[in-house]
Structure formats: structure tokens, C-alpha cells
Enzyme design. Structure first.
Site, PDB file in Angstrom:
ATOM      1  N   GLU A 208      -7.747  -5.341  -0.282  1.00 17.17           N
ATOM      2  CA  GLU A 208      -8.306  -6.099  -1.396  1.00 17.17           C
ATOM      3  C   GLU A 208      -8.292  -7.610  -1.179  1.00 17.17           C
ATOM      4  O   GLU A 208      -9.110  -8.322  -1.735  1.00 17.17           O
ATOM      5  CB  GLU A 208      -7.549  -5.766  -2.698  1.00 17.17           C
ATOM      6  CG  GLU A 208      -7.475  -4.295  -3.007  1.00 17.17           C
ATOM      7  CD  GLU A 208      -8.826  -3.656  -3.281  1.00 17.17           C
ATOM      8  OE1 GLU A 208      -9.856  -4.308  -3.043  1.00 17.17           O
ATOM      9  OE2 GLU A 208      -8.849  -2.501  -3.716  1.00 17.17           O
TER      10      GLU A 208
ATOM     11  N   HIS B 177       0.854  -1.192   0.000  1.00 18.96           N
ATOM     12  CA  HIS B 177       0.000   0.000   0.000  1.00 18.96           C
ATOM     13  C   HIS B 177       0.884   1.233   0.000  1.00 18.96           C
ATOM     14  O   HIS B 177       1.929   1.247   0.637  1.00 18.96           O
ATOM     15  CB  HIS B 177      -0.921   0.007   1.232  1.00 18.96           C
ATOM     16  CG  HIS B 177      -2.085   0.928   1.078  1.00 18.96           C
ATOM     17  ND1 HIS B 177      -2.016   2.257   1.375  1.00 18.96           N
ATOM     18  CD2 HIS B 177      -3.340   0.701   0.619  1.00 18.96           C
ATOM     19  CE1 HIS B 177      -3.180   2.819   1.114  1.00 18.96           C
ATOM     20  NE2 HIS B 177      -4.015   1.899   0.647  1.00 18.96           N
TER      21      HIS B 177
END
Ligand code: COA
Length: 385
Positions: free
Chosen positions: A322, A264
Site C-alpha cells: 500500500e 503484513h
């Protein structure tokens, strides 16, 4: 409130009261509430109201929002006709959704930018996804009963029947968890468009374009495919799942691929949304015949984090939202083609809140660039090149 000046160095570009992301502490606060507290308890309607109004609604306000959303689920004929044509050419769902949202401009005052329009867009987005999915399957779109919650209505619009309460709650927790997340790429896109005093529909269409890319909202489908592929390979080879996962991840990283669902830009520790969605997925799978699948996915996650730590040292590649999105949405019964569109169904509430905030308080967003091209060239006519 005033907007911050655009920053050329990756610093703060805007001021917002909507959500706060602390990438080092692994914290996400939405409208003042920690995501762990808000997402599993609130209805999506409450969260949308919170973002638009800055506080939770009372019973009357909630009822009124519910009725407005239910009324706005009925799509204009022109939009349905367009979706029918898109289905005939098997257009990907995200592209059809972008087209569908744009088509709403046919029946809206394009330059209005208020909460009523935000509610219409929030209601229409799941209706467009549901209608398009049914058209792709050769089925007629359906209108969900007005008494269903936003989350349950979305599942009705896809499957044509009322969902199990656990599935609707699982989906609702997902929608709440990903509704807003600071200045992510699609929200930034929406705010840039809104900052030019363009209109709300244009800003949402732009945001959808940014969301569909695999480095943003397009990751859960491939993350799910990876989990399935590893389990299948382990079943075929008879090798332990952890060994199969290790070989799969090592080979992919060595080939320069990215493991979807990990890493991320902001979080350098585990994404807090992964835990909220992991817990929701665990509740959904518990006691079902898919419980083993959930456990297998956890094994794959552990291996992926370990191997990424080893092969990409210092990059802090941890599980992101996700990975568990994929597990939760699969548990809810959604096909992988609808994972990214469902992200849009949630995020449209955040986008519209950012658009309203930008239009009310913001300045034109115009960051500075760093020029790295040539200089001092002299013009050479065509014949002399
Ligand atoms: C989210 C993401 C785009 C953020 O990346 P970023 O901050 O731009 O990081 P960079 O692209 O600069 O990558 C830094 C390094 O880590 C590696 N890396 C980052 N994410 C990786 C992943 N998921 N798998 C393998 N390697 C990864 C890069 O290859 C790069 O390696 P290098 O320094 O040896 O070249 C990235 O982690 C990614 O692509 N993840 C997979 C897609 C995903 O899950 N997206 C959803 C995000 S919520």
C-alpha cells in the site's frame, strides 16, 4: 483438482491455481509467473485472461477480449441513475461502487457464473468508479473510446480525456501487481459466498465490502496522507525530513496507532509488490518536477521501517504494497479517494477467477470455530434477573 478441507487452525483452506504467496521468501507468483516479470510487461487484459483460462491469450483471443470489455463499459441507465442519487448524498466512492455493482443485477442473469459475466464485471467496475467520480464533481459520465486499453479507458472514464501513455502504463502495472494475492480477506469473502452456490454478483459485492476496510484495501489513502503530513511538517518546522518522520512515527506508534503501508499477515519480509510498484513509481516520477517527492517518500519509508523494528521488535513490520500504491497512483494523477476503488478495479479480475474456480472445483467453505463462551447456564425468567 479437489478442494482442501476447511482448516480450523489457520492452515490451507482451499486449493488454487491462481496465485502463490510465499511470505517467508517474499515471493508472489500469478498464474505461474513471478509478479516482477508479469506486472510491468503484460497488459491487464492478458493478465485477466491468464487468470480465467490458465494461460496467456493468442492475438485473436486478446482482440476478442478487448472488444468484449469495450462493449461492456457502457453502463445500464438504471445504474447511472442510482449513481446520480448516491452522488447527491455524497456517498463514499467504495459504497457507491458496491451499490453500482449490485445494480448490474438488474440487467444480468443473476445466477449465471461464467467467463462472460466475469468480463462484464471487470469492464463495469472501472466504468462505475469513473462515472461516479465525475458525478461527484458535477460532471456527466463519459464512455471511453473502444480502442483504448482497459487501463487507459479507466483514466478516460475519470478525467474525460485520453491519458499520457506513461500514466496508463503506470496504472496498468499497478492493476497487474495487485490483481490477485492468494486467500486475502476480500478473495476469501468472495470464495465463501461462491462456495454456497450463490451468484457471482453477490460474491463480488461481498468482496467489495471486505476490501474497503483500512486493514485491507483502505490503507493507501492514509499512507499517502502520512507522507504528505510529514513533508509539510518538515517544511514548516525547517527540521530535516528524517527527524520529522522519526518523531511522527514514534508518536503514532506510542499512541497505539498503526502506520499504514507497513506490516503484513503473510509477508514477514518486504512485500515483493512494493518493489514492483516502487520501480513503476520511480519511472513515472523520473525527470518530472515531482522527483523530489518520490525521494522524500523513500526517506520516510526507511525511517518508518527502522522505528517500527525498534518499537515493535520481532514483529517484522516491513513495507507492504500500500505504501508504493499510494505513490504510484498519485503519480498517475488519481485523487486519494480513488485509491481503494482502483484496488477494486484490479482485484475484480482476481475475484471473478476465484469465484469461477470455487464454483467449478470447490466445496462449501465452512471452517470450524473455537468456542470460548460460557457453558452450563440455567434459564432465569425475566422477573428473576
Ligand atoms: C496488515 C496488518 C493488519 C497485519 O496485521 P496482523 O498480522 O494481524 O498483526 P497484528 O495485528 O497481530 O499485529 C502484531 C503487532 O504488530 C503491531 N503492528 C502491526 N502492524 C503495524 C503497523 N502498521 N504499525 C504499527 N504497529 C503495527 C500490532 O500493533 C501488534 O503489536 P503488539 O503485539 O504490541 O500488540 C497490520 O500489519 C496493519 O494493520 N498494517 C497497517 C494497515 C495496512 O497497511 N494494511 C494493508 C495490508 S496489505
Amino acid at each position: 483438482m479437489t478442494a482442501s478441507s476447511p482448516s480450523p487452525d489457520g492452515g490451507e483452506v482451499i486449493e488454487t491455481r491462481l496465485s502463490r504467496v510465499d511470505g517467508l521468501a517474499g515471493e508472489l507468483v500469478i498464474g505461474g509467473y513471478r509478479v516482477e516479470e508479469l506486472a510491468p510487461q503484460a497488459t491487464f487484459e492478458e493478465v485477466a485472461f491468464l487468470l480465467w483460462q490458465g494461460r496467456l491469450p493468442d492475438a485473436g483471443e486478446l482482440e476478442s477480449l478487448h472488444s468484449r470489455l469495450a462493449a461492456a463499459r457502457v453502463l445500464p441507465e438504471a445504474s447511472l441513475e442510482l449513481l446520480g442519487r448516491a452522488a447527491a448524498s455524497r456517498m463514499p466512492v467504495m459504497d457507491a461502487l458496491r451499490l453500482g455493482v449490485d445494480s448490474l443485477g438488474l440487467t444480468l442473469t443473476a445466477d449465471s457464473a461464467d467467463e462472460a459475466l466475469a468480463a462484464r464485471l471487470v469492464a463495469a467496475t472501472p466504468a462505475l468508479v469513473g462515472a461516479y467520480w465525475r458525478l461527484l464533481q458535477g460532471e456527466a459520465p463519459v464512455v471511453a473510446p473502444a480502442d483504448l486499453s482497459h487501463a487507459a479507458a479507466y483514466l478516460f472514464q475519470i478525467f474525460g480525456s485520453a491519458p499520457r501513455p506513461e500514466a496508463a502504463r503506470g496504472l496498468e502495472t499497478y492493476l497487474n501487481t495487485v490483481v490477485d494475492h492468494g486467500l486475502n480477506a476480500s478473495t476469501y469473502t468472495a470464495r465463501v459466498i461462491a462456495s454456497t452456490r450463490s451468484d457471482m454478483v453477490s460474491a463480488v459485492v461481498g468482496a467489495l465490502g471486505a476490501l474497503k476496510g483500512p486493514l485491507h484495501g483502505g490503507a493507501p489513502g492514509p499512507a499517502f496522507d502520512m507522507v504528505f503530513d510529514i513533508i509539510e511538517k518538515s517544511n514548516d518546522s525547517g527540521r530535516p525530513l528524517a527527524d520529522e518522520a522519526e518523531a511522527w512515527v514514534r508518536q503514532a506508534v506510542a499512541a497505539g496507532e498503526r502506520i499504514m503501508g507497513f506490516g503484513h499477515r503473510v509477508y514477514k519480509v518486504r512485500d515483493p509488490r512494493a518493489d514492483v510498484l516502487g520501480a513503476a513509481a520511480e519511472r513515472l516520477y523520473r525527470g518530472s518536477d515531482r522527483q523530489e517527492f518520490y525521494r522524500q517518500a523513500q526517506t520516510i519509508e526507511d525511517v518508518a521501517v527502522r522505528v517500527l523494528g525498534e518499537m515493535k521488535p520481532g514483529r517484522n513490520l516491513k513495507t507492504n504494497v500500500e505504501f508504493y500504491t499510494a505513490l504510484l497512483l498519485h503519480g498517475v494523477g488519481l485523487p486519494t479517494e480513488l485509491f481503494t476503488p482502483t484496488f477494486g478495479v484490479a482485484r475484480v479480475a482476481g475475484w471473478t477467477a476465484h469465484i469461477l474456480e470455487q464454483m467449478k472445483f470447490g466445496r462449501l467453505i465452512r471452517p470450524l470455530e473455537k468456542y470460548v463462551g460460557e457453558g452450563g447456564r440455567r434459564w432465569v425468567p425475566l422477573a428473576g434477573r
